[in-house]
Design a protein around this motif. Structure first.
Motif, PDB file in Angstrom:
ATOM      1  N   MET A  57     -16.752  -2.731   2.124  1.00  0.00           N
ATOM      2  CA  MET A  57     -15.811  -1.776   2.669  1.00  0.00           C
ATOM      3  C   MET A  57     -14.501  -1.862   1.875  1.00  0.00           C
ATOM      4  SD  MET A  57     -14.420  -1.638   6.506  1.00  0.00           S
ATOM      5  CE  MET A  57     -13.282  -0.433   7.018  1.00  0.00           C
ATOM      6  N   THR A  58     -14.011  -0.736   1.459  1.00  0.00           N
ATOM      7  CA  THR A  58     -12.777  -0.680   0.689  1.00  0.00           C
ATOM      8  C   THR A  58     -11.587  -0.655   1.629  1.00  0.00           C
ATOM      9  OG1 THR A  58     -13.901   0.530  -1.061  1.00  0.00           O
ATOM     10  CG2 THR A  58     -11.515   0.628  -1.050  1.00  0.00           C
ATOM     11  N   ARG A  59     -10.552  -1.379   1.232  1.00  0.00           N
ATOM     12  CA  ARG A  59      -9.314  -1.440   2.006  1.00  0.00           C
ATOM     13  C   ARG A  59      -8.158  -1.104   1.079  1.00  0.00           C
ATOM     14  NH1 ARG A  59      -6.280  -6.823   4.041  1.00  0.00           N
ATOM     15  NH2 ARG A  59      -4.557  -5.803   5.091  1.00  0.00           N
ATOM     16  N   TRP A  60      -7.228  -0.297   1.560  1.00  0.00           N
ATOM     17  CA  TRP A  60      -6.042   0.054   0.802  1.00  0.00           C
ATOM     18  C   TRP A  60      -4.836  -0.422   1.588  1.00  0.00           C
ATOM     19  CZ3 TRP A  60     -10.020   3.312   2.073  1.00  0.00           C
ATOM     20  CH2 TRP A  60     -10.822   3.729   1.011  1.00  0.00           C
ATOM     21  N   PHE A  61      -3.914  -1.089   0.904  1.00  0.00           N
ATOM     22  CA  PHE A  61      -2.689  -1.521   1.568  1.00  0.00           C
ATOM     23  C   PHE A  61      -1.596  -1.754   0.536  1.00  0.00           C
ATOM     24  CE2 PHE A  61      -4.801  -5.516   0.565  1.00  0.00           C
ATOM     25  CZ  PHE A  61      -3.775  -6.384   0.240  1.00  0.00           C
ATOM     26  N   TRP A 118       7.097  -3.619  -4.616  1.00  0.00           N
ATOM     27  CA  TRP A 118       5.959  -3.221  -3.796  1.00  0.00           C
ATOM     28  C   TRP A 118       4.702  -3.383  -4.614  1.00  0.00           C
ATOM     29  CZ3 TRP A 118       5.683  -2.347   1.231  1.00  0.00           C
ATOM     30  CH2 TRP A 118       6.853  -2.000   1.918  1.00  0.00           C
ATOM     31  N   PHE A 119       3.679  -3.945  -4.018  1.00  0.00           N
ATOM     32  CA  PHE A 119       2.361  -4.049  -4.630  1.00  0.00           C
ATOM     33  C   PHE A 119       1.410  -3.186  -3.818  1.00  0.00           C
ATOM     34  CE2 PHE A 119       4.502  -7.856  -5.930  1.00  0.00           C
ATOM     35  CZ  PHE A 119       4.068  -8.064  -7.235  1.00  0.00           C
ATOM     36  N   TYR A 120       0.677  -2.332  -4.480  1.00  0.00           N
ATOM     37  CA  TYR A 120      -0.309  -1.468  -3.845  1.00  0.00           C
ATOM     38  C   TYR A 120      -1.688  -1.957  -4.264  1.00  0.00           C
ATOM     39  CZ  TYR A 120       3.297   1.917  -2.597  1.00  0.00           C
ATOM     40  OH  TYR A 120       4.389   2.541  -2.056  1.00  0.00           O
ATOM     41  N   PHE A 121      -2.585  -2.118  -3.309  1.00  0.00           N
ATOM     42  CA  PHE A 121      -3.906  -2.651  -3.589  1.00  0.00           C
ATOM     43  C   PHE A 121      -5.012  -1.737  -3.089  1.00  0.00           C
ATOM     44  CE2 PHE A 121      -1.215  -6.388  -3.288  1.00  0.00           C
ATOM     45  CZ  PHE A 121      -1.611  -7.123  -4.392  1.00  0.00           C
ATOM     46  N   GLU A 122      -6.066  -1.687  -3.857  1.00  0.00           N
ATOM     47  CA  GLU A 122      -7.340  -1.130  -3.423  1.00  0.00           C
ATOM     48  C   GLU A 122      -8.311  -2.288  -3.571  1.00  0.00           C
ATOM     49  OE1 GLU A 122      -9.743   2.878  -4.160  1.00  0.00           O
ATOM     50  OE2 GLU A 122      -9.468   1.681  -5.971  1.00  0.00           O
ATOM     51  N   VAL A 123      -8.755  -2.814  -2.480  1.00  0.00           N
ATOM     52  CA  VAL A 123      -9.600  -4.005  -2.504  1.00  0.00           C
ATOM     53  C   VAL A 123     -11.063  -3.578  -2.453  1.00  0.00           C
ATOM     54  CG1 VAL A 123     -10.095  -6.184  -1.360  1.00  0.00           C
ATOM     55  CG2 VAL A 123      -7.782  -5.258  -1.322  1.00  0.00           C
ATOM     56  N   ASP A 124     -11.856  -4.095  -3.304  1.00  0.00           N
ATOM     57  CA  ASP A 124     -13.273  -3.861  -3.560  1.00  0.00           C
ATOM     58  C   ASP A 124     -13.423  -3.099  -4.862  1.00  0.00           C
ATOM     59  OD1 ASP A 124     -14.218  -5.269  -1.438  1.00  0.00           O
ATOM     60  OD2 ASP A 124     -14.868  -3.543  -0.292  1.00  0.00           O
ATOM     61  N   LEU A 163      -2.885   1.569   4.110  1.00  0.00           N
ATOM     62  CA  LEU A 163      -2.766   2.900   3.532  1.00  0.00           C
ATOM     63  C   LEU A 163      -4.092   3.624   3.673  1.00  0.00           C
ATOM     64  CD1 LEU A 163      -1.157   1.871   0.108  1.00  0.00           C
ATOM     65  CD2 LEU A 163       0.042   2.910   2.034  1.00  0.00           C
ATOM     66  N   THR A 164      -4.054   4.926   3.591  1.00  0.00           N
ATOM     67  CA  THR A 164      -5.299   5.690   3.513  1.00  0.00           C
ATOM     68  C   THR A 164      -5.717   5.736   2.041  1.00  0.00           C
ATOM     69  OG1 THR A 164      -4.219   7.819   3.129  1.00  0.00           O
ATOM     70  CG2 THR A 164      -4.585   7.162   5.449  1.00  0.00           C
ATOM     71  N   ALA A 165      -6.953   6.117   1.801  1.00  0.00           N
ATOM     72  CA  ALA A 165      -7.426   6.266   0.425  1.00  0.00           C
ATOM     73  C   ALA A 165      -6.559   7.293  -0.304  1.00  0.00           C
ATOM     74  CB  ALA A 165      -8.887   6.695   0.410  1.00  0.00           C
ATOM     75  N   GLY A 166      -6.213   8.374   0.346  1.00  0.00           N
ATOM     76  CA  GLY A 166      -5.392   9.412  -0.265  1.00  0.00           C
ATOM     77  C   GLY A 166      -3.998   8.930  -0.632  1.00  0.00           C
ATOM     78  N   VAL A 196      -0.449   7.375  -5.368  1.00  0.00           N
ATOM     79  CA  VAL A 196       0.390   6.405  -6.074  1.00  0.00           C
ATOM     80  C   VAL A 196      -0.300   5.955  -7.363  1.00  0.00           C
ATOM     81  CG1 VAL A 196       1.424   4.098  -5.929  1.00  0.00           C
ATOM     82  CG2 VAL A 196       1.547   5.641  -3.975  1.00  0.00           C
ATOM     83  N   TRP A 197      -1.609   5.680  -7.274  1.00  0.00           N
ATOM     84  CA  TRP A 197      -2.395   5.216  -8.420  1.00  0.00           C
ATOM     85  C   TRP A 197      -2.360   6.236  -9.557  1.00  0.00           C
ATOM     86  CZ3 TRP A 197      -4.627   1.130 -10.517  1.00  0.00           C
ATOM     87  CH2 TRP A 197      -5.686   1.276 -11.407  1.00  0.00           C
ATOM     88  N   LEU A 198      -2.633   7.497  -9.261  1.00  0.00           N
ATOM     89  CA  LEU A 198      -2.666   8.529 -10.299  1.00  0.00           C
ATOM     90  C   LEU A 198      -1.301   8.714 -10.952  1.00  0.00           C
ATOM     91  CD1 LEU A 198      -5.003  11.165  -8.617  1.00  0.00           C
ATOM     92  CD2 LEU A 198      -5.570   9.577 -10.482  1.00  0.00           C
ATOM     93  N   THR A 199      -0.251   8.711 -10.155  1.00  0.00           N
ATOM     94  CA  THR A 199       1.100   8.850 -10.689  1.00  0.00           C
ATOM     95  C   THR A 199       1.455   7.665 -11.583  1.00  0.00           C
ATOM     96  OG1 THR A 199       1.800  10.143  -8.778  1.00  0.00           O
ATOM     97  CG2 THR A 199       3.540   9.075 -10.065  1.00  0.00           C
TER      98      THR A 199
END
Length: 107
Positions: free
Chosen positions: A1-5, A15-21, A79-82, A87-90
């Protein structure tokens, strides 16, 4: 399961943004929210194996070496995936543009 935070590191005001998995990570430095890194662990490992790690890190930075579960002590905000994807794309676009500018100036 993917988690975003995201999690704030007060010592560096970052700030650190993570997508885990999926191993995506974006690091934004406050207050200007200037992307410092937008690195993927899978890409980083591939660059290391192919001998292009230095080039990858100059463009996208490096992933944090701290285990993700250790960030739980830094009050992560889900965070939501969106939200993560925006943030990731930018950040990736900013990193690529910065790399092109360095290349154009011979740096």
């Amino acid at each position: 399961m993917t988690r975003w935070f995201r999690s704030h590191w007060a010592e560096e005001d970052t700030w650190f943004y993570f997508e885990v998995d999926a191993d995506g990570q974006v690091e934004l430095q406050e207050p200007l929210e200037k992307p410092v890194a937008a690195a993927s662990l899978a890409e980083w490992e591939a660059a290391q194996q192919s001998g292009t790690l230095a080039e990858y890190e100059v463009t996208f930075g490096a992933t944090e070496e701290v285990a993700v579960h250790e960030w739980d002590g830094h009050e992560p905000q889900d965070l939501t995936a969106g939200e993560f994807e925006a943030v990731w794309l930018t950040a990736r676009a900013t990193c690529r543009a910065r790399a092109r500018a360095r290349s154009a100036h011979g740096a």
